[in-house]
Design a protein around this motif. Structure first.
Motif, short mmCIF file in Angstrom:
data_model
loop_
_atom_site.label_atom_id
_atom_site.label_comp_id
_atom_site.label_asym_id
_atom_site.label_seq_id
_atom_site.Cartn_x
_atom_site.Cartn_y
_atom_site.Cartn_z
N PHE A 1 0.84 -1.19 0.00
CA PHE A 1 0.00 0.00 0.00
C PHE A 1 0.88 1.24 0.00
CE2 PHE A 1 0.68 1.26 4.41
CZ PHE A 1 0.96 0.06 5.07
N CYS A 2 0.37 2.30 -0.61
CA CYS A 2 1.05 3.60 -0.59
C CYS A 2 0.38 4.43 0.50
CB CYS A 2 0.92 4.32 -1.93
SG CYS A 2 1.35 6.09 -1.82
N PRO A 3 1.10 4.78 1.56
CA PRO A 3 0.52 5.52 2.68
C PRO A 3 0.55 7.04 2.47
CG PRO A 3 2.79 4.99 3.18
CD PRO A 3 2.53 4.43 1.81
N HIS A 4 1.05 7.47 1.35
CA HIS A 4 1.35 8.88 1.14
C HIS A 4 0.17 9.66 0.56
CE1 HIS A 4 5.25 6.59 0.70
NE2 HIS A 4 5.49 7.36 1.75
N GLY A 5 0.31 10.97 0.66
CA GLY A 5 -0.69 11.86 0.06
C GLY A 5 -0.24 12.30 -1.32
N GLN B 1 5.13 13.35 -3.18
CA GLN B 1 6.17 13.06 -4.18
C GLN B 1 6.87 11.72 -3.92
OE1 GLN B 1 8.45 16.81 -3.97
NE2 GLN B 1 7.39 17.45 -5.87
N CYS B 2 6.06 10.72 -3.54
CA CYS B 2 6.64 9.38 -3.35
C CYS B 2 6.74 8.68 -4.70
CB CYS B 2 5.75 8.57 -2.41
SG CYS B 2 4.16 8.09 -3.12
N ARG B 3 7.32 7.49 -4.68
CA ARG B 3 7.42 6.70 -5.93
C ARG B 3 6.37 5.61 -5.97
NH1 ARG B 3 10.51 5.97 -9.74
NH2 ARG B 3 10.22 3.72 -9.82
N CYS B 4 5.63 5.48 -4.87
CA CYS B 4 4.74 4.30 -4.80
C CYS B 4 3.29 4.62 -5.10
CB CYS B 4 4.88 3.60 -3.46
SG CYS B 4 4.78 4.61 -1.99
N ARG B 5 2.90 5.88 -5.11
CA ARG B 5 1.49 6.22 -5.35
C ARG B 5 1.16 6.05 -6.83
NH1 ARG B 5 -2.98 9.25 -3.61
NH2 ARG B 5 -3.80 10.65 -5.21
#
Ligand SMILES: O=P(O)(O)OC[C@@H](O)[C@H]1O[C@@H](OP(=O)(O)O)[C@@H](O)[C@@H](O)[C@@H]1O
Ligand SMILES: [Mg+2]
Ligand SMILES: [Zn+2]
Length: 181
Positions: A89-93, A97-101
């Motif tokens: 899962f991608c926990p970011h908003g 600027q993550c790489r997983c979303r």
């Protein structure tokens, strides 16, 4: 030829909500989805999940709650004789600027590493364009389901050239297993 199947979660496996899925009680399997996953799993297909969970970054629920939702899902699938081999899962908003979303392919890269399986030619099944884009970035075959936000995605009409569309995960499973419902 990879037998790996990568599923989006909200709107493919369980009901989605524009208000996010925030509690275990709100995590409700879509009709037939648990049985479909178990059929694929029993037929020898490794099953992975790649899910954006920006509700974590937004403070709508905790990782403990997310884990409890996933344990509910795993227990239901196990009761049908199936299993999920990997959940990412991608926990970011959106602004992290993550790489997983999704639409970025970071979670698919994580799945490859965890399962030691190539994503190229694996199936990715989603209800949103970003699910499909993440898969296409990794050379996966992609399919849209009309559950969750699928009809909305279909009506937008962009990025769907040559993308097969299925009523739901059961219809996709029937296609993969070559069976009629
Ligand atoms: O479909 P998957 O990837 O399993 O999960 C989607 C959910 O994390 C939520 O993603 C949000 O998008 P934003 O993260 O706010 O852009 C919204 O679309 C919510 O309605 C949805 O429940
Ligand atoms: Mg979804
Ligand atoms: Zn992320």
């Amino acid at each position: 030829m990879s037998k790996l199947i990568i599923l989006d979660r909200d709107g493919v496996i369980n009901e989605d909500s524009d208000n996010y899925i925030r509690t275990v009680d709100e995590w409700i399997p879509l009709p037939g989805s648990i049985k479909a996953i178990a059929r694929l799993s029993r037929a020898g297909y490794p099953i992975a999940i790649a899910t954006n969970q920006s509700g974590l970054a937004r403070g709508y629920f905790t990782e403990d709650t997310l884990r409890a939702m996933h344990q509910k899902m795993l227990d239901l699938i196990a009761a049908e004789g199936g299993k999920i081999d990997c959940i990412k899962f991608c926990p970011h908003g959106p602004d992290d600027q993550c790489r997983c979303r999704k639409p970025l392919p970071g979670m698919i890269e994580q799945i490859e590493e965890t399962l030691n399986l190539p994503a190229e030619s694996a199936w990715v099944v989603g209800d949103s364009l970003r699910d499909l884009q993440a898969g296409q970035a990794m050379g996966c075959k992609v399919a849209l389901v009309k559950t969750g936000k699928g009809i909305r995605t279909l009506n937008k009409g962009e990025g769907l050239d040559n993308v097969p569309v299925f009523e739901d995960l059961t219809a996709f499973t029937n296609f993969i297993l070559g069976e009629q419902s």
